[in-house]
Design a protein around this motif. Structure first.
Motif, PDB file in Angstrom:
ATOM      1  N   ARG A 151       1.634   6.719  -7.489  1.00 15.70           N
ATOM      2  CA  ARG A 151       0.397   7.332  -7.784  1.00 15.70           C
ATOM      3  C   ARG A 151       0.377   9.035  -7.219  1.00 15.70           C
ATOM      4  O   ARG A 151      -0.007   9.884  -7.872  1.00 15.70           O
ATOM      5  CB  ARG A 151      -1.244   7.349  -6.849  1.00 15.70           C
TER       6      ARG A 151
ATOM      7  N   LEU B  63      -7.194  -4.339   1.809  1.00 20.57           N
ATOM      8  CA  LEU B  63      -6.522  -3.338   1.182  1.00 20.57           C
ATOM      9  C   LEU B  63      -7.706  -2.581   0.012  1.00 20.57           C
ATOM     10  O   LEU B  63      -7.380  -1.668   0.238  1.00 20.57           O
ATOM     11  CB  LEU B  63      -5.931  -3.851   0.289  1.00 20.57           C
ATOM     12  N   ALA B  64      -8.888  -2.384  -0.260  1.00 20.50           N
ATOM     13  CA  ALA B  64     -10.235  -2.009  -1.391  1.00 20.50           C
ATOM     14  C   ALA B  64     -10.355  -1.344  -0.115  1.00 20.50           C
ATOM     15  O   ALA B  64     -10.692  -0.254  -0.196  1.00 20.50           O
ATOM     16  CB  ALA B  64     -11.696  -3.228  -1.050  1.00 20.50           C
TER      17      ALA B  64
ATOM     18  N   PRO C 142     -12.632  -6.486  -9.479  1.00 22.49           N
ATOM     19  CA  PRO C 142     -13.701  -5.835  -8.403  1.00 22.49           C
ATOM     20  C   PRO C 142     -14.138  -3.901  -9.534  1.00 22.49           C
ATOM     21  O   PRO C 142     -12.954  -3.951 -10.192  1.00 22.49           O
ATOM     22  CB  PRO C 142     -13.131  -5.276  -7.315  1.00 22.49           C
TER      23      PRO C 142
ATOM     24  N   ARG D 167      -6.576  -3.266  11.585  1.00 25.37           N
ATOM     25  CA  ARG D 167      -5.915  -3.394  10.091  1.00 25.37           C
ATOM     26  C   ARG D 167      -5.946  -2.196   9.543  1.00 25.37           C
ATOM     27  O   ARG D 167      -4.878  -1.835   8.436  1.00 25.37           O
ATOM     28  CB  ARG D 167      -6.854  -4.840   9.228  1.00 25.37           C
TER      29      ARG D 167
ATOM     30  N   VAL E 150      -4.377  -2.175  -7.099  1.00 25.17           N
ATOM     31  CA  VAL E 150      -3.445  -2.592  -5.973  1.00 25.17           C
ATOM     32  C   VAL E 150      -4.428  -4.117  -5.869  1.00 25.17           C
ATOM     33  O   VAL E 150      -5.587  -4.096  -6.389  1.00 25.17           O
ATOM     34  CB  VAL E 150      -3.547  -2.523  -4.652  1.00 25.17           C
ATOM     35  N   TYR E 151      -3.771  -5.595  -5.987  1.00 22.01           N
ATOM     36  CA  TYR E 151      -4.896  -6.207  -6.490  1.00 22.01           C
ATOM     37  C   TYR E 151      -5.906  -6.829  -5.521  1.00 22.01           C
ATOM     38  O   TYR E 151      -5.297  -6.759  -4.519  1.00 22.01           O
ATOM     39  CB  TYR E 151      -3.499  -8.466  -6.548  1.00 22.01           C
ATOM     40  N   LEU E 152      -7.635  -6.837  -5.567  1.00 21.19           N
ATOM     41  CA  LEU E 152      -7.940  -6.453  -4.754  1.00 21.19           C
ATOM     42  C   LEU E 152      -8.615  -7.860  -4.040  1.00 21.19           C
ATOM     43  O   LEU E 152      -9.982  -8.044  -3.276  1.00 21.19           O
ATOM     44  CB  LEU E 152      -9.237  -5.362  -4.676  1.00 21.19           C
ATOM     45  N   GLY E 153      -8.511  -8.565  -4.829  1.00 25.49           N
ATOM     46  CA  GLY E 153      -9.144 -10.182  -4.546  1.00 25.49           C
ATOM     47  C   GLY E 153      -8.425 -11.342  -3.309  1.00 25.49           C
ATOM     48  O   GLY E 153      -7.737 -10.549  -2.936  1.00 25.49           O
ATOM     49  N   THR E 154      -9.283 -12.191  -3.694  1.00 27.84           N
ATOM     50  CA  THR E 154      -8.785 -12.985  -2.395  1.00 27.84           C
ATOM     51  C   THR E 154      -7.807 -14.294  -2.731  1.00 27.84           C
ATOM     52  O   THR E 154      -7.465 -14.638  -1.894  1.00 27.84           O
ATOM     53  CB  THR E 154     -10.058 -14.409  -1.834  1.00 27.84           C
TER      54      THR E 154
ATOM     55  N   SER F  66     -15.154  -6.776  -3.525  1.00 27.81           N
ATOM     56  CA  SER F  66     -13.717  -7.497  -3.175  1.00 27.81           C
ATOM     57  C   SER F  66     -13.842  -7.064  -1.659  1.00 27.81           C
ATOM     58  O   SER F  66     -14.846  -5.593  -0.645  1.00 27.81           O
ATOM     59  CB  SER F  66     -12.410  -6.053  -3.421  1.00 27.81           C
ATOM     60  N   SER F  67     -13.337  -8.169  -0.681  1.00 25.66           N
ATOM     61  CA  SER F  67     -14.177  -8.248   0.567  1.00 25.66           C
ATOM     62  C   SER F  67     -12.716  -7.471   0.964  1.00 25.66           C
ATOM     63  O   SER F  67     -12.435  -7.977   2.652  1.00 25.66           O
ATOM     64  CB  SER F  67     -14.484  -9.237   0.864  1.00 25.66           C
ATOM     65  N   SER F  68     -11.689  -7.442  -0.150  1.00 23.74           N
ATOM     66  CA  SER F  68      -9.810  -7.662   1.056  1.00 23.74           C
ATOM     67  C   SER F  68     -10.348  -5.917   2.085  1.00 23.74           C
ATOM     68  O   SER F  68     -10.743  -5.360   1.529  1.00 23.74           O
ATOM     69  CB  SER F  68      -8.964  -7.578  -0.303  1.00 23.74           C
TER      70      SER F  68
ATOM     71  N   MET G  60       1.075  -1.124   0.068  1.00 23.63           N
ATOM     72  CA  MET G  60       0.001   0.393   0.062  1.00 23.63           C
ATOM     73  C   MET G  60       1.097   1.230  -0.035  1.00 23.63           C
ATOM     74  O   MET G  60       0.633   2.099  -0.992  1.00 23.63           O
ATOM     75  CB  MET G  60      -0.817  -0.387   1.200  1.00 23.63           C
TER      76      MET G  60
ATOM     77  N   ALA H  34      -8.606   0.303   2.890  1.00 21.10           N
ATOM     78  CA  ALA H  34      -7.450   1.039   2.745  1.00 21.10           C
ATOM     79  C   ALA H  34      -7.409   2.109   2.290  1.00 21.10           C
ATOM     80  O   ALA H  34      -7.305   3.257   2.112  1.00 21.10           O
ATOM     81  CB  ALA H  34      -6.360   0.406   3.427  1.00 21.10           C
ATOM     82  N   GLU H  35      -8.039   0.860   0.514  1.00 17.24           N
ATOM     83  CA  GLU H  35      -7.437   2.090  -0.241  1.00 17.24           C
ATOM     84  C   GLU H  35      -8.521   3.131  -0.463  1.00 17.24           C
ATOM     85  O   GLU H  35      -8.125   4.363  -1.276  1.00 17.24           O
ATOM     86  CB  GLU H  35      -7.914   0.724  -1.717  1.00 17.24           C
TER      87      GLU H  35
END
Lengths: 433, 433
Positions: free
Chosen positions: A361, B142-143, B105, B253, A369-373, B138-140, A354, B145-146
């Motif tokens: 950016r 990171l999403a 996503p 997190r 950023v990859y947001l998948g599981t 997306s359930s991450s 991140m 946070a983004e």
């Protein structure tokens, strides 16, 4: 697809590339108009219903979207507001509202949606963008010429190369009727028929004129004089009438004041009529090969602002058919998709990922950023590919231990190891090279 | 001013400087979101009425502008369309409409007007711009946070320097209720009271909690633990419950994944509730000195897209209160007026003046030509002054004979004679110096 999931009939959802392409075109036009000293104006999406009352013809009035009264008045079924039908009625209201607080003359551009409950058809929408410039409060021929210049520069900035202006004058058209001894009551239908000279063969127009009551000889000489490229015969005829002389003078002044445009761009078209009967002076239409009909038009409409409820000020303006131009350019061109500059895979060390994304950016790189599981690299690379990423970054356990990042160029497949701290500078070089 | 001349109640005419200022802000935000890989989306101004049916609460439903059926159905007084109330309902529809044709996503931003028939008040409009980013699918963490990063960068790009995020989690709030043994039925009212801790003194909140049925001891310890800056006591309490532990983990997190932002920017706020009950995970709110309330907010809302009629996908997003920020920045700042770079007076030789204006515009200079009827220089200079022109050009009979132009700097009053052909290059140097 369930009907409820579609956008309403005659409207469109504009997804990423559509929005970007349209925004680019609108910004391009706005920048041109700004150079001419036109000011932007944005009025509300709706106006009070009474603002429209008696201002639009019957046909137009039927196309207005009306908004139901609210609260306890909703049950009455009555409307008190209506969606903007064009940019001209709001302009007349604004000129009335702000009066001397506006610059004089008031030169404004409006690029925004209007709504018409037209029967939806190919290329005809119920929500579409109109692009207008208008100068209110000047009767100078320089104002008419300026509109032609600005429309010219706008079309050129949109990438059109091959187009030209047909100019005429309402007065010259009246002079034409005088010169060819058209009875007053036949004036409007005769002009209506002449307007078809660009679509129908001359003989068909003659037939229509005769059907409408014009003597055959008059119809034939009128059409013969107008159909040719040479305007000398028409000019000679117009010179014999008072309105014709004044109209010709308007046309010639416009030609002189736009002489600085590329040669051949502006041409006198004695048979060009323009359907709208509110024009009072010079009028124009822009035609281009490959575009049916006209791609821009305008003219002087000195009585209209008052008729629409504003003060009695002279005015002239032009409108660029930007939806039509976009539609044809889209059909011709390769649709461009904006992908990611950098795709970051996530193989642990999310905080660091991140932070790195934030740095990229900060340098203006479009970074995902990859947001998948999935923890599987293959899946993440497929995501990066779907995003049309130019570069993918891998920061797995190996790289983390070495304090490095693997940079993979998606076009060449080449992979490079770069020190973590060097990645932003490296990518900036790599992606702008 | 006649009422009919005003824009409809609760709406605004945006004149030149307003449009420019707003466009600049919206473009700034769009550029930030693009860097994050969010795609623009524009949906129609109205949706089918059934798209809203049962999707909004009763209060919101009363604020919808409904559009009357047209043609022969108009007399029924029934509506079939409604103006966009927010960007979330259309987003859910679009996700349903386009499904797998969208990136996964689906990260989109929407900056555009929405309409609500709210009672107009100072700073509350019926037509106003909402600015949303959302990630659907997306359930991450990171999403989440983004979204915080992107909102952060957006606010910073708008020129805000002093602001911070309050973050919490719906789960942590439920854990709080468990830890302090709040009976289930008192949950919502208790959270509603706690949300006032930033506005009311702690004692007042205790009183309200007791009135709502919480035992005095529980109310006092809850408020004491939440009111302080120190979150350790609350953390300890939450650690004792299952939902509290999971909620705290979510918050921590988010704090870890946004640790790259400037220090102190993101803070755990255990008493921050957010009114909207559709949030299911981490939530945030942005506060800034000088701005009452919050200037941005958001969170995770995993069930909402399905509830709004779209597919059952996890989602999170944020919204920047751009109207509020613009209003406060405007009140603080000096309104800037965009004037002309060059004003051309007209003292004959109009063709040459138009040609010169064309050249100056071609070099990107904002150039106006006098369009009035007065031949008097004083009147034309007044016009140039009203236009805030930086430079005025005089091309009278003297200059025409000499093939020169008099260039007058409006700030210094200095006048220079420049050869006609040299004017564009001269002005480019002069005005960019």
């Amino acid at each position: 697809m369930a009907k409820a999931a579609e956008p309403p009939s005659g409207t469109r959802d504009l997804l990423a590339d559509d929005v970007r392409r349209r925004k680019h075109a609108f910004d391009t036009l706005a920048a041109v108009f700004e150079r001419y000293g036109f000011d932007p104006l944005e009025t509300p999406a709706f106006e009070r219903l009474e603002v429209f009352a008696g201002k639009l013809g019957e046909d137009a009035s039927a196309l207005i979207f009306k908004i139901l009264k609210r609260g306890v008045h909703e049950a009455s079924g009555a409307a008190d507001l209506a969606l903007r039908y064009d940019h001209t009625v709001p302009l007349a209201r604004v000129v009335g509202t702000y009066g001397s607080r506006l610059p004089s003359p008031y030169k404004r551009y409006a690029i925004g949606p209007v709504w018409r409950a037209d029967r939806p058809a190919r290329g005809r929408f119920r929500e579409f963008t109109q692009c207008d410039i208008d100068t209110v409060g000047s009767s100078s021929p320089l104002a008419d010429a300026e509109v032609v210049w600005a429309v010219h520069d706008g079309l050129a900035a949109l990438g059109l190369a091959d187009f030209h202006f047909l100019v005429n004058s309402r007065l010259a058209l009246y002079g034409l009727l005088d010169a060819y001894a058209v009875p007053a009551e036949l004036g409007p239908p005769v002009l209506g028929s002449l307007d078809k000279l660009d679509k129908l063969p001359p003989a068909a127009v003659v037939t229509e004129l005769v059907e409408r009551g014009l003597p055959t000889a008059a119809a034939e000489s009128l059409v013969a004089d107008l159909a040719g490229e040479d305007t000398d015969r028409v000019r000679k005829q117009l010179d014999d009438t008072e309105r014709g002389r004044r109209g010709l003078a308007e046309v010639d002044r416009l030609l002189e004041l736009t002489a600085g445009l590329p040669a051949g761009r502006v041409r006198y078209a004695p048979g060009m009529v323009r359907g709208l009967d509110y024009y009072t002076g010079p009028i124009f239409e822009v035609v281009a090969p490959g575009f049916p009909g006209s791609i821009a038009s305008g003219g002087r409409y000195d009585g209209l602002v008052a008729k629409l409820g504003g003060p009695d000020l002279p005015a002239c303006g032009g409108s660029i058919g930007v939806e039509r131009i976009l539609a044809i350019q889209e059909a011709d061109g390769v649709p461009e998709r904006r992908g990611l500059d950098v795709a970051l895979t996530v193989l642990g060390a999310e905080e660091e990922v991140m932070r790195l994304a934030g740095e990229l950016r900060g340098r203006g790189l479009r970074t995902g950023v990859y947001l998948g599981t999935s923890g599987k690299l293959a899946k993440q690379l497929k995501w990066a590919n779907d995003q049309s990423a130019r570069v993918v970054l891998l920061y797995g356990p190996d790289e983390q231990e070495a304090g490095e990042v693997t940079v993979r160029d998606m076009a060449s497949g080449e992979q490079t190891r770069v020190a973590l701290a060097e990645v932003p500078a490296h990518l900036e070089r790599h992606l702008t090279a």
